[in-house]
Design an enzyme around this catalytic site. Structure first.
Site, PDB file in Angstrom:
ATOM      1  N   THR A  18       0.805  -1.218   0.000  1.00 42.89           N
ATOM      2  CA  THR A  18       0.000   0.000   0.000  1.00 42.89           C
ATOM      3  C   THR A  18       0.843   1.275   0.000  1.00 42.89           C
ATOM      4  O   THR A  18       2.041   1.250   0.272  1.00 42.89           O
ATOM      5  CB  THR A  18      -0.925   0.030   1.239  1.00 42.89           C
ATOM      6  OG1 THR A  18      -0.128   0.123   2.416  1.00 42.89           O
ATOM      7  CG2 THR A  18      -1.808  -1.201   1.302  1.00 42.89           C
ATOM      8  N   ASP A  19       0.157   2.364  -0.287  1.00 38.34           N
ATOM      9  CA  ASP A  19       0.779   3.679  -0.169  1.00 38.34           C
ATOM     10  C   ASP A  19       0.606   4.170   1.272  1.00 38.34           C
ATOM     11  O   ASP A  19       0.088   3.438   2.125  1.00 38.34           O
ATOM     12  CB  ASP A  19       0.201   4.658  -1.195  1.00 38.34           C
ATOM     13  CG  ASP A  19      -1.291   4.915  -1.024  1.00 38.34           C
ATOM     14  OD1 ASP A  19      -1.861   4.605   0.053  1.00 38.34           O
ATOM     15  OD2 ASP A  19      -1.906   5.431  -1.967  1.00 38.34           O
ATOM     16  N   ALA A  20       0.974   5.384   1.543  1.00 39.83           N
ATOM     17  CA  ALA A  20       0.909   5.926   2.903  1.00 39.83           C
ATOM     18  C   ALA A  20      -0.515   5.991   3.448  1.00 39.83           C
ATOM     19  O   ALA A  20      -0.719   5.992   4.659  1.00 39.83           O
ATOM     20  CB  ALA A  20       1.546   7.319   2.942  1.00 39.83           C
ATOM     21  N   GLY A  21      -1.513   5.990   2.567  1.00 43.65           N
ATOM     22  CA  GLY A  21      -2.903   6.065   2.996  1.00 43.65           C
ATOM     23  C   GLY A  21      -3.568   4.702   3.170  1.00 43.65           C
ATOM     24  O   GLY A  21      -4.759   4.634   3.446  1.00 43.65           O
ATOM     25  N   VAL A  23      -3.983   2.483   0.780  1.00 39.77           N
ATOM     26  CA  VAL A  23      -4.598   2.072  -0.474  1.00 39.77           C
ATOM     27  C   VAL A  23      -3.543   1.311  -1.283  1.00 39.77           C
ATOM     28  O   VAL A  23      -2.380   1.721  -1.337  1.00 39.77           O
ATOM     29  CB  VAL A  23      -5.109   3.299  -1.269  1.00 39.77           C
ATOM     30  CG1 VAL A  23      -5.631   2.902  -2.637  1.00 39.77           C
ATOM     31  CG2 VAL A  23      -6.177   4.027  -0.467  1.00 39.77           C
TER      32      VAL A  23
END
Length: 137
Positions: A18-21, A23
Site C-alpha cells: 500500500t501507499d501511505a494512505g 490504499v
C-alpha cells in the site's frame, strides 16, 4: 473454444502493498497477478523450475493492460481469477480479474510469449504443454 473454469488465487493485502494512505499501490496489482499466474501454472503441473529444467522454456509477459475499477485497501482479502482467453502458436492470452467479495477491483489482459531460455527467442508451445494450458484447444 469452451470456457474453462477460472483458476482462483487468494491473497491478503499487506502494508508493503500500500501507499501511505493504506490504499493498494498501482504496481502491487502487477505482483498480485504475477503470483496468481505462477500458481496457475503450478496447479496445472507446470511449476516454472520444472518447465525450465525439462524443456528450457519460460513464459514472459509480452503485453499487459490493466484497468482499475475500485481501490483495494490494507488487510483486505482479495482473489485473483485467471482464465485462458486464447492460445496461439507461441503465445497465451489471459484475462485476470482481481476482486473482493464479488466486487471487481481490477482487470488485466495479459499476453505471454513462450521463449527458449537459452536464446531468448520465441518458440512454439509444445503439444503436451498446450494440452495442459488449454485442453479444449
Amino acid at each position: 473454444m469452451g470456457e474453462q473454469p477460472a483458476h482462483r488465487f487468494a491473497l491478503r493485502v499487506y502494508f508493503e502493498d500500500t501507499d501511505a494512505g493504506g490504499v493498494v499501490y498501482h504496481a502491487s496489482y502487477l505482483r498480485f497477478a504475477e503470483r496468481a499466474r505462477t500458481e496457475w501454472l503450478r496447479d496445472l503441473g507446470l511449476p516454472h523450475r520444472q518447465l525450465i529444467d525439462e524443456s528450457g522454456l519460460i513464459f514472459v509477459v509480452k503485453r499487459l493492460s490493466i484497468e482499475y475499477h475500485r481501490p483495494a485497501r490494507l488487510d483486505e482479502s482479495l482473489v485473483v481469477e485467471t482464465r485462458v482467453a486464447g492460445i496461439g502458436g507461441a503465445s497465451v492470452e489471459l484475462r485476470q480479474t482481481i476482486g473482493r467479495g464479488g466486487e471487481g477491483i481490477a482487470t488485466l489482459d495479459v499476453a505471454l510469449a513462450c521463449v527458449r531460455l537459452a536464446t531468448g527467442r520465441p518458440e512454439r508451445i509444445p503439444a503436451t504443454l498446450r494440452a495442459l494450458i488449454h485442453p479444449v484447444s
